[in-house]
Design an enzyme around this catalytic site. Sequence first.
Site, mmCIF file in Angstrom:
data_model
loop_
_atom_site.group_PDB
_atom_site.id
_atom_site.type_symbol
_atom_site.label_atom_id
_atom_site.label_comp_id
_atom_site.label_asym_id
_atom_site.label_seq_id
_atom_site.Cartn_x
_atom_site.Cartn_y
_atom_site.Cartn_z
ATOM 1 N N LYS A 10 53.582 -28.347 57.121
ATOM 2 C CA LYS A 10 52.551 -28.761 56.171
ATOM 3 C C LYS A 10 52.193 -30.245 56.354
ATOM 4 C CE LYS A 10 53.865 -25.437 52.537
ATOM 5 N NZ LYS A 10 54.334 -25.353 51.119
ATOM 6 N N ASN A 51 56.963 -29.461 50.346
ATOM 7 C CA ASN A 51 58.240 -28.954 50.870
ATOM 8 C C ASN A 51 58.201 -28.650 52.367
ATOM 9 O OD1 ASN A 51 56.649 -26.756 50.739
ATOM 10 N ND2 ASN A 51 57.809 -25.674 49.161
ATOM 11 N N HIS A 93 55.811 -23.860 55.619
ATOM 12 C CA HIS A 93 55.500 -22.521 55.101
ATOM 13 C C HIS A 93 56.059 -21.503 56.077
ATOM 14 C CE1 HIS A 93 53.265 -19.033 53.640
ATOM 15 N NE2 HIS A 93 53.059 -18.751 54.921
ATOM 16 N N ARG A 109 62.707 -18.069 56.999
ATOM 17 C CA ARG A 109 62.802 -18.380 55.553
ATOM 18 C C ARG A 109 64.193 -18.953 55.236
ATOM 19 N NH1 ARG A 109 58.426 -17.864 51.879
ATOM 20 N NH2 ARG A 109 59.850 -16.950 50.348
ATOM 21 N N GLU A 130 48.543 -13.459 57.467
ATOM 22 C CA GLU A 130 48.461 -14.915 57.624
ATOM 23 C C GLU A 130 48.200 -15.317 59.077
ATOM 24 O OE1 GLU A 130 52.138 -16.240 55.902
ATOM 25 O OE2 GLU A 130 51.513 -15.723 53.858
ATOM 26 N N PHE A 158 49.823 -24.774 39.740
ATOM 27 C CA PHE A 158 49.917 -25.623 40.932
ATOM 28 C C PHE A 158 48.899 -25.242 42.009
ATOM 29 C CE2 PHE A 158 53.015 -22.155 41.415
ATOM 30 C CZ PHE A 158 52.690 -21.643 42.668
ATOM 31 N N THR A 187 62.139 -22.761 47.805
ATOM 32 C CA THR A 187 60.871 -23.480 47.597
ATOM 33 C C THR A 187 61.047 -24.899 47.056
ATOM 34 O OG1 THR A 187 59.876 -21.328 47.096
ATOM 35 C CG2 THR A 187 58.617 -23.286 46.466
ATOM 36 N N TYR A 192 46.398 -18.615 50.390
ATOM 37 C CA TYR A 192 47.148 -18.712 49.136
ATOM 38 C C TYR A 192 46.551 -17.854 48.016
ATOM 39 C CZ TYR A 192 50.324 -22.386 50.822
ATOM 40 O OH TYR A 192 51.296 -23.100 51.482
#
Length: 137
Positions: free
Chosen positions: A11, A118, A121, A87, A132, A59, A93, A51
């Site tokens: 990100k 964070n 993704h 993950r 995605e 958020f 998260t 998203y």
Amino acid sequence: MPTEETLVLVKPDGVARGLTGEILARIERKGYSLVDLRLVEPSRERLEKHYAEHEGKPFYEPLLEFMMSGPSVAIRLTGDRVIEGFRSLAGTTDPTSAAPGTIRGDLGRDWGLKVQQNLVHGSDSQESAERELSIWF
Ligand code: IDP
Ligand code: MG
């Protein structure tokens, strides 16, 4: 089970902090293979698709703004059980409580903002990974 693919994003906070190499190194040391990689400055439209599940949450707008604040590195990653495996490498998260040893736990923190920055993704299921990957590649 056939070899899986997943979408990973470094990100804008990860790119801006110069952590792309560190994050890629962790992915490579784990043994997953890069299939494709690109630096992307996503449009709002692309992020709304990516998203969609979060639309309406408090958020959501801060998340889109954050994701438009600079380039992300989009990665097509492959390996057996890579969706679950990445993950696990990323951690949970919330970067404050993410376990040490994970990307978010070692490199992330809370900055008092409306959205958690964070660093990464990772797709959360085979269905999201396919969806995605088609948005980013
Ligand atoms: P994930 O990235 O761990 O899959 P999601 O629940 O899909 O987490 O949320 C997408 C992103 O939205 C998170 O990575 C984080 O940047 C942000 N986010 C999620 N939940 C919250 C929250 O409760 N407060 C602030 N930001 C959040
Ligand atoms: Mg998610």
